[in-house]
Write a protein that holds these residues in place. Structure first.
Motif, PDB file in Angstrom:
ATOM      1  N   THR A   1      -4.631  -2.424  -8.274  1.00  0.00           N
ATOM      2  CA  THR A   1      -3.540  -1.743  -7.564  1.00  0.00           C
ATOM      3  C   THR A   1      -2.842  -0.798  -8.485  1.00  0.00           C
ATOM      4  OG1 THR A   1      -1.972  -3.465  -8.116  1.00  0.00           O
ATOM      5  CG2 THR A   1      -3.132  -3.661  -6.014  1.00  0.00           C
TER       6      THR A   1
ATOM      7  N   CYS B   1       0.825  -1.215   0.000  1.00  0.00           N
ATOM      8  CA  CYS B   1       0.000   0.000   0.000  1.00  0.00           C
ATOM      9  C   CYS B   1       0.861   1.269   0.000  1.00  0.00           C
ATOM     10  CB  CYS B   1      -0.941   0.002   1.199  1.00  0.00           C
ATOM     11  SG  CYS B   1      -2.246  -1.224   1.069  1.00  0.00           S
TER      12      CYS B   1
ATOM     13  N   GLU C   1       2.605   1.437  -3.612  1.00  0.00           N
ATOM     14  CA  GLU C   1       1.737   1.553  -4.784  1.00  0.00           C
ATOM     15  C   GLU C   1       0.621   2.584  -4.637  1.00  0.00           C
ATOM     16  OE1 GLU C   1       2.505  -0.002  -7.586  1.00  0.00           O
ATOM     17  OE2 GLU C   1       4.212  -0.955  -6.591  1.00  0.00           O
ATOM     18  N   HIS C   2       0.282   2.937  -3.411  1.00  0.00           N
ATOM     19  CA  HIS C   2      -0.831   3.850  -3.170  1.00  0.00           C
ATOM     20  C   HIS C   2      -0.462   4.913  -2.134  1.00  0.00           C
ATOM     21  CE1 HIS C   2      -3.058   0.683  -5.237  1.00  0.00           C
ATOM     22  NE2 HIS C   2      -2.572  -0.171  -4.355  1.00  0.00           N
TER      23      HIS C   2
ATOM     24  N   LYS D   1      -0.589   8.207  -2.003  1.00  0.00           N
ATOM     25  CA  LYS D   1      -1.569   9.283  -1.777  1.00  0.00           C
ATOM     26  C   LYS D   1      -2.719   8.775  -0.913  1.00  0.00           C
ATOM     27  CE  LYS D   1      -3.956  13.167  -3.199  1.00  0.00           C
ATOM     28  NZ  LYS D   1      -4.809  13.311  -2.044  1.00  0.00           N
ATOM     29  N   ALA D   2      -3.221   7.593  -1.219  1.00  0.00           N
ATOM     30  CA  ALA D   2      -4.320   7.029  -0.427  1.00  0.00           C
ATOM     31  C   ALA D   2      -3.877   6.794   1.011  1.00  0.00           C
ATOM     32  CB  ALA D   2      -4.814   5.735  -1.052  1.00  0.00           C
ATOM     33  N   CYS D   3      -2.637   6.357   1.213  1.00  0.00           N
ATOM     34  CA  CYS D   3      -2.119   6.148   2.575  1.00  0.00           C
ATOM     35  C   CYS D   3      -2.035   7.469   3.326  1.00  0.00           C
ATOM     36  CB  CYS D   3      -0.754   5.472   2.529  1.00  0.00           C
ATOM     37  SG  CYS D   3      -0.833   3.742   2.058  1.00  0.00           S
TER      38      CYS D   3
ATOM     39  N   THR E   1     -10.507  -5.416  -7.214  1.00  0.00           N
ATOM     40  CA  THR E   1      -9.543  -4.534  -6.578  1.00  0.00           C
ATOM     41  C   THR E   1      -8.361  -4.380  -7.502  1.00  0.00           C
ATOM     42  OG1 THR E   1     -10.239  -5.341  -4.430  1.00  0.00           O
ATOM     43  CG2 THR E   1      -8.139  -4.173  -4.525  1.00  0.00           C
TER      44      THR E   1
END
Length: 80
Positions: free
Chosen positions: A80, A36, A39-40, A42-44, A78
């Motif tokens: 990624t 997370c 790869e993500h 901004k979301a974190c 989902t």
């Protein structure tokens, strides 16, 4: 290393969706969090800024959404 070859997209076509990443049910928490964060990011960051009550509300919506999918109310994918 695993490589795949794809056709070169034209400038007018949208980019292809990112590949799916699957984890086993026994995947270690560190592997999930690491994925997370890499790869993500901004979301974190957005998640880290939420108040505890907002996280509870978000979790409730996800659980309700999952229930609708299991009952045939949609498709759960989902990416990624």
């Amino acid at each position: 290393m695993c490589l795949t070859r794809t056709a070169q997209p034209s400038k007018s076509s949208p980019p292809p969706p990112p590949p799916l990443r699957a984890f086993t049910i026994t995947a270690p928490w560190t592997a999930l969090v690491g994925h997370c964060e890499r790869e993500h990011p901004k979301a974190c960051q957005d998640l880290a800024r939420l108040a505890p009550a907002q996280i509870v509300e978000m979790k409730q919506r996800l659980v309700a959404s999952d229930g609708a999918v299991r009952a045939g109310g949609g498709t759960k994918v989902t990416r990624t």
